[in-house]
Design an enzyme around this catalytic site. Structure first.
Site, PDB file in Angstrom:
ATOM      1  N   LYS A   1       0.863  -1.179   0.000  1.00  0.00           N
ATOM      2  CA  LYS A   1       0.000   0.000   0.000  1.00  0.00           C
ATOM      3  C   LYS A   1       0.903   1.234   0.000  1.00  0.00           C
ATOM      4  CE  LYS A   1      -2.903   2.055   3.498  1.00  0.00           C
ATOM      5  NZ  LYS A   1      -1.986   2.790   4.342  1.00  0.00           N
TER       6      LYS A   1
ATOM      7  N   HIS B   1      -2.756  -4.922   4.901  1.00  0.00           N
ATOM      8  CA  HIS B   1      -2.296  -5.728   6.043  1.00  0.00           C
ATOM      9  C   HIS B   1      -3.395  -5.989   7.072  1.00  0.00           C
ATOM     10  CE1 HIS B   1      -1.826  -1.927   8.277  1.00  0.00           C
ATOM     11  NE2 HIS B   1      -1.827  -2.666   9.345  1.00  0.00           N
TER      12      HIS B   1
ATOM     13  N   LYS C   1      -4.829  -9.803   9.819  1.00  0.00           N
ATOM     14  CA  LYS C   1      -5.183  -9.879  11.236  1.00  0.00           C
ATOM     15  C   LYS C   1      -6.176 -11.024  11.446  1.00  0.00           C
ATOM     16  CE  LYS C   1      -4.728  -4.847  11.793  1.00  0.00           C
ATOM     17  NZ  LYS C   1      -3.512  -4.617  12.530  1.00  0.00           N
TER      18      LYS C   1
ATOM     19  N   GLU D   1      -6.284   5.579  16.621  1.00  0.00           N
ATOM     20  CA  GLU D   1      -4.868   5.376  16.951  1.00  0.00           C
ATOM     21  C   GLU D   1      -4.425   6.435  17.951  1.00  0.00           C
ATOM     22  OE1 GLU D   1      -2.378   3.818  13.547  1.00  0.00           O
ATOM     23  OE2 GLU D   1      -3.602   5.317  12.552  1.00  0.00           O
TER      24      GLU D   1
ATOM     25  N   ASP E   1      -5.250   7.236   3.638  1.00  0.00           N
ATOM     26  CA  ASP E   1      -4.395   6.288   4.351  1.00  0.00           C
ATOM     27  C   ASP E   1      -5.182   5.096   4.904  1.00  0.00           C
ATOM     28  OD1 ASP E   1      -1.916   5.495   5.433  1.00  0.00           O
ATOM     29  OD2 ASP E   1      -2.371   6.409   7.379  1.00  0.00           O
TER      30      ASP E   1
ATOM     31  N   HIS F   1      -8.187  -0.120   4.491  1.00  0.00           N
ATOM     32  CA  HIS F   1      -8.439  -0.890   5.716  1.00  0.00           C
ATOM     33  C   HIS F   1      -9.910  -0.857   6.148  1.00  0.00           C
ATOM     34  CE1 HIS F   1      -4.221  -0.940   5.634  1.00  0.00           C
ATOM     35  NE2 HIS F   1      -3.963   0.123   6.350  1.00  0.00           N
TER      36      HIS F   1
ATOM     37  N   LYS G   1      -5.699   9.893  14.114  1.00  0.00           N
ATOM     38  CA  LYS G   1      -4.419   9.797  14.822  1.00  0.00           C
ATOM     39  C   LYS G   1      -4.520  10.616  16.108  1.00  0.00           C
ATOM     40  CE  LYS G   1      -1.778   8.087  11.301  1.00  0.00           C
ATOM     41  NZ  LYS G   1      -1.353   6.699  11.420  1.00  0.00           N
TER      42      LYS G   1
END
Ligand code: BG6
Length: 536
Positions: free
Chosen positions: A179, A209, A213, A247, A266, A271, A367
């Site tokens: 990515k 990714h 998980k 996050e 992002d 995701h 974030k």
């Protein structure tokens, strides 16, 4: 005996990736792996540690070798030392670490090379032939592009030019692409078109990714290996869904990258949409890679294009995250002092299909928030209150199924229960399942399954060209809107908070509210006391 019932009683090792996992996993064929970006962070932190875990599980074949390519001058010995250090740092003293490291490191070879120069690929071709002969391998090669996205196209072009992508009946060639895959719809489409000139779709493994998980893979098992959820999984029973990826970290020295990217690009079309697709897709006919990916893509195609009216962006200002002072995003290294890049995004999505029409999906990510948590909360429709009209009960707590993706992996269902006593008094209580209570933790960085699946040729957990394009397409209007109109209120949330107030208003206008952002994912049970409770 009913075939299905008989099957249901047997131990099931079949996993989402289509391969039998654990002891019964299919052995891997001899292969060579080439890592472009051999000295990079991704290689050190994730790829090589994941390979170690595959060695520990005895899943890599003896005839396995890695050629690391990067632009720095270093010898094979130096690279081996670097990787040994990285393994030591990531393994935190796991048993057998030294032997595993020795096994892997002695199969590593370094090659200096510029990713855009034809000579690099000619030399790589020779190196692959040499390694193949000395390893007695069959010529299977996995190319891992652990490089900045501007190199994806040029590397694939060069693999094609040098004949390295050509497969034969006995030797496969596969390419893992990291990515970000494009930065908008047009660039993703152009990149797909470019790489598809050299590779066929089944040679391309586009990584997200999140799909590595365990808890994400478990979504399909939860939905389709249990009889109790699917009958309720639709607009008749579900009020709305909230997907949160919060996050605590800021941009961690990635200012330059993040300034070009922002929270929406992002996290959302990749995701969060993968989580959304797992939750919302129709049942596939099998766990075959294309059967699963087709259903996921259909769901993503059904997302109603998101507009600025249904989205909120935010940027953090100074604050304290977990007791640590954090400066304004605009004061991070390589970030413009008047940056308009969002570090938070919240969206309300509609899905235009029979199952989900009218059910809002609220997504948010940010974030420097108060806690790190990724979860999906499925809130069911309220039971009719009528029965309780003449009782002191004021309202009924909603039933919520919460899938805790990380860090406190598990699942809980909240429901109403009568509090013991003479009066009708209702408490919201939770049934809870935590992975750690039932399963031995397995040391993993999250790339193990992805690497194994690619080596075995199972693309279920990788993104197909049409999936990536559909995802960009769904957010393109919003990217354009936000690009045209710079925000006028940044920074609009304090580091360590729950995000901008406008995000609360976004969901409040539908009469709903966000779930609190909590690290352990547990939200506690709601208590609905009778109206006259205090007087008793
Ligand atoms: C990456 C993003 O893809 O995912 C990062 O670029 C983000 O900005 C990360 O921090 C989150 O992944 P995880 O696995 O830590 O939740």
């Amino acid at each position: 005996m009913d075939q299905d019932v008989a099957k249901a009683g047997t131990p099931v090792r079949q996993a989402v990736g289509g391969q039998a996992k654990g002891a019964s996993r299919r052995p891997l064929a001899p292969a060579l792996m080439t890592i472009f970006g051999a000295g990079g962070d991704l290689t050190k932190r994730l790829i090589v540690p994941a390979l170690c875990h595959l060695v520990r599980a005895r899943e890599l074949p003896d005839e396995f070798a890695i050629i690391g390519v990067d632009h720095n001058d270093r010898t094979t010995d130096q690279w081996r030392q670097m990787m040994a250090d990285a393994i030591r740092d990531s393994s935190q003293g796991e048993a057998g670490e030294k032997d595993i490291c020795a096994w892997l490191v002695e199969r590593m070879y370094y090659m200096r090379g510029d990713f855009t120069e034809p000579a690099t690929f000619d030399r790589l071709g020779k190196e692959l032939t040499e390694r193949r002969t000395s390893q007695n391998g069959a010529g299977n090669v996995l190319f891992y592009l652990a490089v900045a996205d501007r190199f994806f196209g040029p590397i694939v072009d060069q693999l094609g030019r040098a004949g390295l992508a050509r497969q034969s009946k006995h030797a496969w060639r596969r390419v893992i692409i990291e990515k970000p895959f494009g930065h908008d719809f047009a660039s993703a489409k152009a990149l797909n078109a470019r790489i598809l000139k050299v590779l066929s779709e089944d040679q391309i493994y586009r990584i997200d990714h999140f799909l590595g998980k365990e808890t994400v893979q478990n979504i399909l098992v939860l939905r389709f290996a249990n009889g109790i959820f699917e009958p309720l999984w639709n607009r008749d029973h579900i009020d709305h869904v909230q997907i949160t990826a919060a996050e605590t970290v800021g941009v961690e020295g990635r200012g330059r990258f993040y300034e070009q990217t922002g929270a929406l690009r992002d996290m959302v079309p990749n995701h969060l949409f993968q989580l959304l697709a797992m939750i919302g897709m129709e049942p596939p006919t099998s766990f075959d890679a294309d059967a699963v990916r087709t259903k996921k893509t259909e769901l993503i195609h059904a997302i109603h294009p998101v507009s600025a009216a249904n989205a909120v962006r935010g940027q953090y200002g100074a604050g304290a995250v977990l007791g640590r002072q954090v400066p304004d995003y605009r004061r991070e290294p390589n970030v413009a002092p008047d940056s308009a890049t969002e570090t938070y995004a919240a969206l309300k999505l509609g899905i235009d299909n029979w199952r989900w029409a009218g059910v809002p999906f609220y997504l948010r990510t940010g974030k420097a928030l108060t806690a790190r948590t990724t979860e999906i909360a499925v809130q069911f429709r309220q039971a009719p209150y009528s029965l309780f009209r003449d009782t002191p009960v004021e309202g009924l707590p909603p039933n919520i199924l919460t899938l805790r993706i990380q860090p406190d992996e598990g699942l809980s269902v909240s429901f109403s229960a009568k509090r013991p006593g003479a009066e009708i008094e209702i408490d919201g209580v939770d049934m809870d399942f935590s992975y750690r209570d039932f399963f031995e933790p397995i040391a993993a960085v999250g790339y193990e399954t992805l690497l194994y699946d690619c080596l075995i040729g199972d693309a279920t957990l990788f993104q197909r060209a049409d999936t990536v394009e559909a995802a960009w397409c769904a957010v393109q209007g919003l990217l354009d809107d936000w690009g045209r109109t710079p925000p006028d209120d940044f920074p609009n949330y304090a580091a360590g908070g729950a995000g901008p107030e406008a995000a609360d208003r976004l969901i409040a206008r539908d009469g709903r509210k966000w779930r609190p952002i909590r690290a352990n994912g547990r939200h506690g049970a709601a208590r609905v006391r009778p109206a006259n409770h205090q007087q008793k």
